[in-house]
Design a protein around this motif. Structure first.
Motif, mmCIF file in Angstrom:
data_model
loop_
_atom_site.group_PDB
_atom_site.id
_atom_site.type_symbol
_atom_site.label_atom_id
_atom_site.label_comp_id
_atom_site.label_asym_id
_atom_site.label_seq_id
_atom_site.Cartn_x
_atom_site.Cartn_y
_atom_site.Cartn_z
ATOM 1 N N LEU A 1 -6.187 -25.141 -23.322
ATOM 2 C CA LEU A 1 -6.497 -23.757 -23.150
ATOM 3 C C LEU A 1 -5.469 -22.845 -22.558
ATOM 4 C CD1 LEU A 1 -9.636 -24.650 -20.802
ATOM 5 C CD2 LEU A 1 -9.818 -23.788 -22.998
ATOM 6 N N SER B 1 -6.014 -19.266 -18.790
ATOM 7 C CA SER B 1 -7.406 -19.333 -19.265
ATOM 8 C C SER B 1 -8.023 -20.738 -18.364
ATOM 9 C CB SER B 1 -7.761 -19.828 -20.679
ATOM 10 O OG SER B 1 -7.718 -18.560 -21.485
ATOM 11 N N ILE C 1 -11.118 -19.344 -15.932
ATOM 12 C CA ILE C 1 -12.566 -19.848 -16.429
ATOM 13 C C ILE C 1 -12.876 -20.700 -15.087
ATOM 14 C CG2 ILE C 1 -13.848 -21.085 -17.718
ATOM 15 C CD1 ILE C 1 -12.090 -20.362 -20.153
ATOM 16 N N THR D 1 -16.209 -19.497 -13.403
ATOM 17 C CA THR D 1 -17.292 -20.339 -13.392
ATOM 18 C C THR D 1 -17.869 -20.715 -11.897
ATOM 19 O OG1 THR D 1 -16.070 -22.204 -13.694
ATOM 20 C CG2 THR D 1 -17.638 -21.310 -15.688
ATOM 21 N N TYR E 1 -16.077 -26.459 -19.152
ATOM 22 C CA TYR E 1 -14.974 -25.686 -20.093
ATOM 23 C C TYR E 1 -13.938 -26.815 -20.161
ATOM 24 C CZ TYR E 1 -12.445 -25.428 -15.705
ATOM 25 O OH TYR E 1 -11.744 -25.653 -14.446
ATOM 26 N N GLU F 1 -15.275 -29.513 -22.781
ATOM 27 C CA GLU F 1 -15.280 -28.866 -24.258
ATOM 28 C C GLU F 1 -13.985 -28.696 -24.694
ATOM 29 O OE1 GLU F 1 -17.540 -25.186 -26.248
ATOM 30 O OE2 GLU F 1 -15.882 -24.635 -24.910
ATOM 31 N N LYS G 1 -23.350 -25.969 -23.659
ATOM 32 C CA LYS G 1 -22.829 -25.333 -24.948
ATOM 33 C C LYS G 1 -23.816 -24.689 -25.492
ATOM 34 C CE LYS G 1 -19.892 -27.688 -28.041
ATOM 35 N NZ LYS G 1 -19.129 -28.994 -28.732
ATOM 36 N N SER H 1 -22.676 -17.960 -28.664
ATOM 37 C CA SER H 1 -21.898 -16.950 -27.902
ATOM 38 C C SER H 1 -22.887 -15.800 -27.222
ATOM 39 C CB SER H 1 -21.057 -16.319 -28.796
ATOM 40 O OG SER H 1 -20.647 -14.892 -28.620
ATOM 41 N N LYS I 1 -16.735 -17.762 -21.234
ATOM 42 C CA LYS I 1 -15.910 -17.699 -22.289
ATOM 43 C C LYS I 1 -15.483 -16.211 -22.889
ATOM 44 C CE LYS I 1 -17.548 -21.043 -24.691
ATOM 45 N NZ LYS I 1 -17.665 -22.226 -25.766
ATOM 46 N N GLU I 2 -16.565 -15.468 -22.860
ATOM 47 C CA GLU I 2 -16.646 -14.074 -23.361
ATOM 48 C C GLU I 2 -15.708 -13.243 -22.468
ATOM 49 O OE1 GLU I 2 -18.397 -13.691 -26.056
ATOM 50 O OE2 GLU I 2 -17.388 -11.608 -26.345
ATOM 51 N N ASP J 1 -13.212 -14.619 -20.614
ATOM 52 C CA ASP J 1 -11.992 -14.895 -20.824
ATOM 53 C C ASP J 1 -11.167 -14.487 -22.095
ATOM 54 O OD1 ASP J 1 -9.709 -16.504 -20.054
ATOM 55 O OD2 ASP J 1 -10.097 -17.925 -21.638
#
Lengths: 310, 535
Positions: free
Chosen positions: A167, A171, A175, A179, A200, A203, A227, A230, A254-255, A257
Motif C-alpha cells: 500500500l 496509505s 487507512i 478505520t 485493508y 486485501e 470486501k 466502491s 478506501k475512498e 484514502d
C-alpha cells in the motif's frame, strides 16, 4: 449513551453456577443492563443441564462460570462446554466468577488459561451500577483475545509488513487510523470489529501474496466480511445504503484514502459536513464530527513517511 | 443514578376510564444516568413490535401514535427519528421540545427531547429529536382491559341495564375489564345494575367518554366476579375455558400427557386417583370463584393443551393466601403464548378480587423459563416479592395432646372442608385431599428461617387432629438452609420443587409484566426445552 446491540452478535452466552438463584440473577442483571442480548443469555445451576444445552445448540460461545459450578475444576468444565462451539472453527471464551474473597489458586488457573479472560467477583455482574461497564470490558477483552487467537503476534507483524509494502507507508497508516476511528462509534459486531481492523491489510496481502492467505480460511472470511463495491460519491444515499456496515466502512476508508492521494481529502470532508444534517446517515455525521481528526491522520501519515525516508 | 421523585398527580385522560386504578405509589422514577437511559431505549428498540410510542402534545389533545427508531449503524445514538402518519401541528425546529411516551411490558416511560428537524413527505411527518437527558419511568397499575368488537359481542352473553324496575337493552358493550364496563348508550341515564349472562351486578357510573357510558362494577359477591371474569376472559384469554367444561377423564388424560402427576409420588393407583379426582373436582366446581378458580387451555380444535388453578389454600397473619398451582402445559412451540395465558389469567383474576390477599407459588428451578419469570419479577420488577430456595420435605404428623392450642380456619369445599392453621411465620392447610391433583396442598409453609421444628409440628398435629387423621402426610416447605431442622425417620426430601415465591396482591400487575416479557424472550429463543411445568 451507548446502544451497541450487535456487539455479541452470533452466539449465545451461558451463565453457570451452583448457588441457588444466582445464575438466573446474573442472567437477568445482564439482561436488565443489556436488553439487546437477553435472548442470547441462558443460565443453569446444573452442569449436566448446561452441557446438554451447549451440545444441543452448538452456538454457546461465551461463558460466565462460577469457580464452584461443577465437580470438575472450572477450566475443565469450561473446555467441555466450549468444545461444542469450537467445532465451528471459532474459539470460545469465558470468565470465571467468585463469591466473597478471590482464591489465589483459581486466579492462577485463570491466568494460565488464555481463553478465560477474567476472574471476577459475582458482585460486578449483580450490581446495577457495575454490570454495564463489566460487560463492555468483557466485550473489549473478547474482541482482543479473539484477534490474538486467530492472528498471533508474529503473523500480525508479517502481514503488516507485506501490506505496508503493497500500500505504501502513507496509505497504510492513514487507512489504519481511519478505520479505527470510523469503527469506534459504529454498531459493529465483535467479528466485524476485528475484520475491519485487518481488512485493508488482508486485501493488500491477497493482492501481493495470495498464497499467504490460502491456508487461513478465517482470515479469508474476515476479508470477505468487508470486501464490497466502491462507495462512489460521498452522498447521503450512498452512506445510508443498505450495504452491510463493514463493507460500507471499508469502501469509505478506501475512498477517502484515494481522495487523500489526489489531494482532495479536505474538500470531500467539507462536502460531507455540509450534508450532515439531523437525520443524515451516521457515517456522514461521523465525518463531520471527526473531520479535523481525519485531517490529522493525513498529516501523521506524511510525517511517518518522512521519518522513514529520513 | 436513578432517583425517586415525589408522588405525581395522575393527569386526567378522558380516554382512560380506569383512573381510579392508577396507583403511582412507589412507581415513578426519574432516570438520568447514561447506562440506565441506554438500557431503557435498548429495551424499546429490542421489542418495538410489542411497544407503543406516542408524541404527547401540550394541552388536552390526545397523544399521537408514532413510530420511533434511530440510526441502527450508530453505537452512540445522538438522535431519534419519529414518524407520524398525518400532519402534526408542531412548530419550526429549534423552538420546541417533544414529549415522547413509550410503553412496554406494562411500564411507561416519558421524556422530553429537543426537536432538531421536522419534515413532511406524502403525508408522513418525520421528526428528528435529540437524545433524552432524563426519562421518567412509571409502572402501569391498570388491569388489562379489552375491546369488544361487534363480532365478539355476538358470541358473548347479552348485557342489559337496570334502572329501578326498568330493564334496558340488550346494550352494546364496547370495552370490558374486571373493574369496569363501557357501554354505548344513546340516552342519558344512570344505571343501577347491569345484567350479564342473567346475573344482576351493581354498578356505579364513572363518567361519559366519547358518548359511551363507563360504569365501575360493585361486586357484592364472588358470583359477580365470576360472571364478569368469565365474560372478560373470553376476549382476553380466548384459549382459556373453565375446567368444569371437560370431563374428569379428559382432564386426567391431560395431566398424564403432560406428566404432571408423574412428577409427584403418590400411593393412589390410577383408577383410585380418577375416582378421588372426580369427587375433588366436583367439590371444587361448587366453590368456583369463591375460593378456587380452575381453568384449562385448548387449541383451535378444542383439544386440551394445559390447565392451571388458583385456590385459597392458607391464611397468614389472618390474610388469605391464594396459591398458583396445578399448572401443566403441553410444551410445543406454537402453544407458548397459550402457556403464558395459563399464568397470566391467574394474576389477572386474583388482582380483580375485592378482598386483600397474598399469593404463593412453588416451582422447579430446572424449568429455566419459570426461573426467568420469577427472578425477573422478584429482583427486577417488584422487589417486595420474596423469592427463595426451599426444601420440600414430606412428613407424617399425628394429633398430639397440645394440638388444640392452635386455632384453625375452615372453608367449605363442596361436601368437604379445607382446614387451615395460621401460626405467625408458618402456616399450613389440609384437605380436601385432591384440591391439588397431586395432593401438594396438604402442606406446611415457613417462609422465614425455622428456629426449631416445634412450631411446624404444632401446625401438623393441629391439622391432623382437625381432619380426624391418625397420620396425616404433609409437605413441609422450609428455607433450604433449614432442611436439616425437619427430622424424623419418615421424612423424605422431595426434589420436584425447590423455589417458593410469595407476594402481595398489588404486585400482580408486575407479575403479569414479567410473564409477558419472559414469553417474548422465550419465543425469540425458540428453545422448547426451556418451557416447563410448574407445581
Amino acid at each position: 449513551m451507548e446502544i451497541h446491540d450487535r456487539a455479541w452478535e452470533g452466539f449465545r452466552i451461558l451463565v453457570l453456577g451452583k448457588t441457588s438463584l444466582l445464575p438466573m440473577q446474573i442472567e437477568q442483571s445482564i439482561a436488565s443492563a443489556h436488553p439487546d442480548i437477553e435472548v442470547q443469555l441462558s443460565s443453569f445451576e446444573s452442569y449436566d443441564q448446561a452441557f446438554k444445552f451447549c451440545k444441543q445448540e452448538g452456538n454457546v460461545g461465551f461463558f460466565l462460570i462460577t469457580e464452584d459450578a461443577a465437580d470438575v475444576p472450572f477450566n475443565s468444565a469450561f473446555k467441555e462446554l466450549a468444545v461444542h462451539y469450537e467445532k465451528n472453527g471459532f474459539p470460545a471464551f469465558g470468565a470465571i466468577l467468585y463469591h466473597g474473597e478471590p482464591n489465589a489458586f483459581s486466579e492462577r488457573l485463570v491466568s494460565k488459561t488464555p481463553q478465560l479472560l477474567e476472574y471476577l467477583p459475582t458482585s460486578v455482574l449483580l450490581n446495577p451500577n457495575q454490570v454495564d461497564m463489566t460487560m463492555r470490558q468483557l466485550w473489549q477483552s473478547y474482541v482482543l483475545s479473539f484477534e490474538q487467537k486467530i492472528l498471533p503476534k508474529p503473523l500480525q507483524d508479517s502481514l503488516n509488513a507485506l501490506a505496508e509494502d503493497r500500500l505504501g507507508v502513507e496509505s497504510f497508516h492513514f487507512i489504519s487510523r481511519l478505520t479505527n476511528n470510523l469503527s469506534s462509534e459504529l454498531n459493529l459486531s465483535w467479528l466485524e470489529n476485528v475484520a475491519l481492523k485487518w481488512a485493508y491489510v488482508l486485501e493488500a496481502v491477497e493482492e501481493s501474496a495470495p498464497a499467504v492467505l490460502r491456508p487461513s480460511p478465517h482470515l479469508r472470511s474476515l476479508l470477505q466480511l468487508c470486501k464490497g463495491p466502491s462507495i462512489g460519491n460521498i452522498t447521503s444515499d450512498n452512506l445510508g445504503s443498505q450495504i452491510p456496515l463493514s463493507k460500507k466502512v471499508f469502501a469509505l476508508a478506501k475512498e477517502l484514502d484515494l481522495a487523500r492521494t489526489q489531494g482532495k481529502l479536505g474538500k470531500i470532508l467539507d462536502g460531507a459536513a455540509s450534508l450532515a444534517k439531523p437525520g443524515a446517515p451516521k457515517l456522514l455525521r461521523h465525518l463531520q464530527k471527526h473531520k479535523n481528526t481525519i485531517l490529522t491522520f493525513e498529516l501523521d501519515a506524511k510525517n511517518i513517511k518522512r521519518e522513514r525516508l529520513a | 443514578m436513578s432517583q425517586r421523585t415525589s408522588l405525581k398527580l395522575v393527569t386526567y385522560n378522558p380516554n382512560d376510564y380506569s383512573l381510579g386504578e392508577v396507583l403511582v405509589k412507589d412507581t415513578q422514577q426519574a432516570i438520568s444516568d447514561s447506562s440506565s437511559l441506554s438500557a431503557i431505549l435498548s429495551l424499546f428498540f429490542q421489542w418495538r413490535d410489542r411497544a407503543t410510542c406516542h408524541i404527547v402534545l401540550e394541552g388536552n389533545r390526545s397523544p399521537i401514535p408514532a413510530s420511533m427508531d434511530y440510526d441502527r449503524e450508530d453505537r452512540f445514538p445522538s438522535e431519534l427519528k419519529l414518524t407520524v402518519v398525518n400532519e402534526v401541528p408542531i412548530g419550526p425546529p429549534g423552538t420546541h421540545k417533544l414529549k415522547i411516551r413509550i410503553e412496554l411490558f406494562r411500564q411507561c416511560y416519558e421524556f422530553d427531547s429537543a426537536l432538531l428537524d421536522a419534515s413532511v413527505s406524502d403525508g408522513i411527518c418525520l421528526f428528528i429529536v435529540g437524545m433524552p437527558g432524563q426519562i421518567l419511568s412509571f409502572k402501569q397499575r391498570r388491569l388489562p382491559r379489552v375491546t369488544v368488537s361487534v363480532e365478539d359481542a355476538g358470541s358473548l352473553p347479552d348485557c342489559f341495564g337496570l334502572l329501578g324496575s326498568e330493564k334496558l337493552g340488550p346494550l352494546r358493550v364496547t370495552e370490558i375489564g374486571t373493574k369496569a364496563i363501557r357501554i354505548a348508550l344513546k340516552i342519558e341515564t344512570q344505571l343501577e345494575s347491569v345484567i350479564l349472562g342473567g346475573t344482576e351486578i351493581p354498578v356505579e357510573k364513572v363518567r361519559i367518554s366519547k358518548g359511551d357510558h363507563i360504569y365501575s362494577f360493585k361486586f357484592a359477591s364472588h358470583v359477580h366476579l365470576g360472571v364478569v371474569f368469565d365474560y372478560y376472559r373470553q376476549l382476553a384469554y380466548p384459549h382459556i375455558r373453565p375446567r368444569c367444561d371437560f370431563t374428569a377423564e379428559e382432564l386426567l388424560g391431560l395431566y398424564s400427557d403432560t406428566n404432571y402427576l408423574g412428577k409427584f409420588q403418590t400411593e393412589a393407583t390410577a383408577s383410585q386417583r380418577l375416582d378421588s379426582l372426580k369427587d375433588a373436582w366436583n367439590s371444587a366446581s361448587q366453590e368456583f370463584h369463591r375460593i378456587t378458580a380452575d381453568y384449562v387451555s385448548t387449541d383451535d380444535d378444542n383439544n386440551l393443551t394445559g390447565a392451571s388453578s388458583a385456590s385459597l389454600a392458607f391464611f397468614q397473619f389472618a390474610k388469605p393466601v391464594w396459591v398458583f398451582h396445578q399448572l401443566c402445559a403441553k410444551t410445543l412451540p406454537h402453544l407458548l403464548e397459550q402457556s403464558g395465558e395459563l399464568y397470566t389469567w391467574r394474576a389477572d383474576y386474583l388482582a380483580s378480587r375485592t378482598e386483600d390477599l397474598s399469593v404463593l407459588a412453588w416451582f422447579d428451578s430446572k424449568s429455566r423459563w419459570l426461573e426467568r419469570i420469577y427472578v425477573k419479577f422478584a429482583f427486577h420488577k417488584n422487589r417486595s416479592a420474596k423469592l427463595r430456595p426451599v426444601a420440600v420435605i414430606r412428613k407424617n404428623f399425628s394429633p398430639s395432646i397440645n394440638s388444640g392450642s392452635l386455632p384453625t380456619k375452615k372453608e367449605r369445599f363442596g361436601n368437604e372442608f379445607r382446614v387451615m392453621v395460621d401460626n405467625v411465620n408458618s402456616f399450613g392447610g389440609a384437605y380436601p385431599k385432591f384440591l391439588n391433583a397431586s395432593g401438594i396442598l396438604d402442606a406446611i409453609v415457613s417462609l422465614e428461617p425455622v428456629e426449631s421444628e416445634s412450631a411446624l409440628n404444632a401446625i401438623g398435629a393441629t391439622l391432623a387432629s382437625a381432619v380426624g387423621a391418625d397420620r396425616l402426610r404433609l409437605e413441609v416447605s422450609v428455607p433450604f438452609e433449614n432442611k436439616d431442622k425437619i427430622t424424623g425417620s419418615d421424612c423424605e426430601l422431595l426434589h420436584d420443587v425447590d423455589r417458593i415465591c410469595s407476594f402481595d396482591k398489588s404486585s400482580l400487575v408486575d407479575f403479569i409484566a414479567s410473564v409477558e416479557h419472559s414469553i417474548a424472550v422465550t419465543q425469540r429463543k425458540k428453545v422448547l426445552g426451556e418451557v416447563g411445568d410448574a407445581a
